[in-house]
Write a protein that holds these residues in place. Structure first.
Motif: not given
Length: 485
Positions: A153-156, A162-163, A370-375
């Protein structure tokens, strides 16, 4: 990006990364401790090596020199070898937890194939529907899980964190402070105007399979198999008719799995109870959720239970359930390889159940999600922020920001050089900002290195105008693109 580790344990240079450009290299030298820096600095900037140190930062608590020079990677490696270094290509080995889904899927697939075969080999040649319909959906689930592993899933929340973090870090250097930097709610990657990636049916299917590998594949499909294990589908008709008549107890008795015990008039219901236990385990496991440590809302006690315990608790129940299936195969069931032929202990079902049992034990090391980062979005936000930095500070801020990203994403195993190269290429592509020293001629850099090889270098400034040396950055970008494939 080429990464090398030093096998020589007592060397001050522990590793080096290369990002090739058209007439030389960007290279990143990892140093064992601060006391070793000066010696390595003098060697790198010597006339024999000719690397220019652009910036210095720290990754995982150790110094890193960011350098550029005209020598190719092979030449630098030869110079390192002449110095006595033992550089070997780095290849990260996956941990057991990262391989747990695939390892378990292979064992489960083998076990279910054995149980499917067993379902055709009853001495009376009657189909063993409880094993057969346990095996079929589980075989499909095993293939799904093998290729996709943990649910993604997306790690919003991590992206937002981080922003905000980089706005606070870089805002102290921007002339307008944090207010001059991109808003954390903006989607900077979309604002760049790149053509949207076209997605076909295959891409949408791939996305669905990734997002639902555990909920639908690991648990959902196996849910049907466990139901068939407890209540064979060939008995559903009779049981349903009794259920419509209001005879719930009789419907239950007619529908459940019952295995004749050889030499007696008794029936064994162990497989039925194993199926019910498996259903219970899946019901517990399906309530699980992936941890979200960057959520602005503190987790409740129920969230903590779902993140830490329910998936493994469900797996423990399943381990017991299929241990029972294995035991019944070895102790109560028989198979024959031809009708009327010699009967054997059902070792196929027994071994198959044992493999499935071990598989559920292994699943304790596999993450639920697992949470995926929008790199792409993170890199867009960071580089748009770096573009607001004073030119004289930008080389060091670029190096430090790349280090910060690398240190933060230890769980993603990023390499410092690839992060630096990505930020550098994005700065050039979207903001026309490039390192000034790349615009000089190779012979000029050699002369400069010869005259200053024993002196400590000042950070190189950057220019906010398009450079005639686009090929340098484009090659770094191409290297990064190739790495990400």
């Amino acid at each position: 990006m080429a990464v090398f580790h030093n096998s020589k344990k007592d060397s001050p240079i522990t590793g080096v990364e290369f990002s090739p450009v058209s007439d030389g290299n960007f290279s990143f030298y990892h140093i064992d401790s601060p006391i070793s820096k000066e010696g390595v600095r003098q060697w790198l900037t010597s006339a024999a090596v000719g690397q220019e140190i652009i910036a210095e930062t720290q990754v995982s608590g150790h110094p890193v020199f960011v350098t550029h020079g005209d020598r190719k990677k092979s030449e630098i490696l030869d110079l390192l070898a002449a110095r006595g270094e033992q550089m070997t290509p780095y290849s990260r080995k996956k941990s057991f937890s990262e391989q747990a889904w695939q390892t378990g899927a292979v064992m489960a697939f083998t076990g279910q194939m054995m149980q499917l075969t067993s379902s055709f080999l009853r001495p009376d040649r009657k189909a063993d529907w409880s094993l057969r319909m346990l095996a079929v959906p589980n075989l499909l689930a095993n293939i799904w899980v093998f290729f996709y592993g943990a649910e993604r899933s997306e790690d919003k929340n991590r992206l937002t964190y981080l922003k905000r973090h980089f706005n606070e870090e870089l805002g102290t250097h921007a002339s307008g402070g944090v207010a001059a930097l991109p808003d954390i709610q903006e989607n900077r990657s979309v604002l760049r105007g790149d053509p949207p990636e076209k997605k076909g049916l295959k891409d949408h299917m791939d996305g669905f399979l990734k997002r639902n590998s555990v909920t639908v594949g690991e648990i959902g499909m196996r849910y049907f198999g466990a139901t068939a294990l407890a209540f064979p589908i060939n008995k559903w008709g009779k049981g349903f008719n009794r259920l419509l008549e209001g005879e719930f107890k009789e419907a239950y008795k007619l529908s459940r799995t019952a295995t004749p015990i050889k030499g007696t008039n008794k029936l064994s219901h162990l497989t039925h109870y194993a199926g019910l236990l498996s259903l219970t385990g899946k019901t517990v496991a399906i309530t699980s959720k992936a941890p979200d440590p960057y959520s602005a809302t503190p987790p409740t006690w129920l969230d903590k239970m779902r993140e830490r315990f329910t998936f493994n608790a469900g797996g423990a129940l399943e381990t017991v359930a299929f241990g029972i299936v294995a035991w019944e195969g070895f102790s109560k069931k028989k198979i024959s390889f031809r009708k009327g032929g010699r009967e054997h202990i059902d070792f196929l079902s027994g071994i198959g159940g044992s493999l499935f049992t071990i598989r559920y034990f292994i699943r304790n090391w596999a993450p639920f999600g697992v949470r995926d980062m929008n790199m792409n979005e993170l890199y867009a936000h960071v580089t748009d922020s770096l573009a607001q930095m004073p030119p004289d500070q930008l080389p060091q801020l670029l190096a430090d920001t790349a280090a910060d990203l690398t240190n933060h994403f230890k769980d993603k195993h990023l390499k410092y050089g690839e992060v630096f190269a990505q930020l550098l290429s994005d700065l050039y592509r979207y903001h026309h900002i490039a390192l000034d020293n790349l615009g000089t001629q190779p012979e000029e850099r050699v002369a400069k290195a010869n005259s200053m090889h024993t002196e400590s270098k000042e950070p190189v400034t950057l220019s906010h105008r398009a450079k005639p040396h686009a090929s340098h950055v484009e090659m770094a970008q191409a290297s990064q693109t190739e790495l990400s494939r």
